[in-house]
Motif scaffolding. Sequence first.
Motif, short mmCIF file in Angstrom:
data_model
loop_
_atom_site.label_atom_id
_atom_site.label_comp_id
_atom_site.label_asym_id
_atom_site.label_seq_id
_atom_site.Cartn_x
_atom_site.Cartn_y
_atom_site.Cartn_z
N THR A 234 0.84 -1.19 0.00
CA THR A 234 0.00 0.00 0.00
C THR A 234 0.89 1.24 0.00
O THR A 234 2.10 1.16 0.23
CB THR A 234 -0.89 0.04 1.25
N ARG A 235 0.31 2.41 -0.25
CA ARG A 235 1.08 3.65 -0.20
C ARG A 235 1.70 3.84 1.17
O ARG A 235 2.87 4.23 1.29
CB ARG A 235 0.20 4.85 -0.54
N SER A 236 0.93 3.52 2.20
CA SER A 236 1.42 3.66 3.57
C SER A 236 2.62 2.76 3.83
O SER A 236 3.61 3.18 4.43
CB SER A 236 0.29 3.34 4.56
N GLU A 237 2.55 1.52 3.35
CA GLU A 237 3.65 0.57 3.55
C GLU A 237 4.86 0.94 2.70
O GLU A 237 6.01 0.77 3.13
CB GLU A 237 3.17 -0.84 3.23
N LYS A 238 4.62 1.46 1.50
CA LYS A 238 5.73 1.86 0.63
C LYS A 238 6.52 3.00 1.28
O LYS A 238 7.76 2.98 1.28
CB LYS A 238 5.19 2.31 -0.72
N THR B 38 1.71 7.77 6.22
CA THR B 38 1.94 6.47 6.81
C THR B 38 1.70 6.56 8.31
O THR B 38 1.45 7.64 8.84
CB THR B 38 3.35 5.94 6.50
N ALA C 92 1.90 0.59 10.08
CA ALA C 92 2.58 0.21 8.85
C ALA C 92 4.08 0.10 9.06
O ALA C 92 4.73 -0.81 8.53
CB ALA C 92 2.29 1.25 7.75
#
Length: 215
Positions: free
Chosen positions: A2-6, A174, A178
């Motif tokens: 996800t964007r948060s994890e990236k 984020t 995450a």
Amino acid sequence: MTRSEKLAEALLSIGAVFLRPEEPFTWASGIKSPVYCDNRLTLTAPQVRTLVETGLAEIVREEYPQAEVLMGTSTAGIAHAAITAHLLDMPMGYVRGGAKDHGRGNRIEGRLEPGQKVVVIEDLISTGGSVIEVVEALREAGAEVLGIASIMTYGMKRGLERLKAAGVRNVSLTNFDAIAKVAGETGRIKEADIARVLAFRDNPSDESWIGGAHA
């Protein structure tokens, strides 16, 4: 991812966020913490910086489309507000921690007209106290604060409650969940330590997580 994890992976990769549950850091408040966060390091890592600033610009466009001015928090949010405003072709300014004791005694730097719709740019939200002070200063100056766009939030109960009580919305790129998840998956911390560091997030004043009670 996800964007948060990236973004969590990006922050971990440059040491902007560092987890050390076995050797806790001590915050200025005296709280023992398994995490150290310094998002200023994103400014010296161009690829991560681009990820952060384009992400903040997306938040403003998608979540606060009526925004007219960006205001950074002093000092960590200033550079991020400036770069994000440049990407969006928007005016920006920043709010000092206190009014200047010389000159015009400004606390808000940059032009701000009464009634303008403002988004506050913040790097990190923990208990929410400092960013709420910024919001209150902007409101006192006549601004309509639409909300906050931040790089990371711990998601602490106290912080969430204070933001809600102040009527302030926050959207972060984020969060601590995450960060913990990605750190566990990439071997930066043990999988068993994920529950320990999240226990800190849930109740920072309870230090039982240090001894591994939540492992």
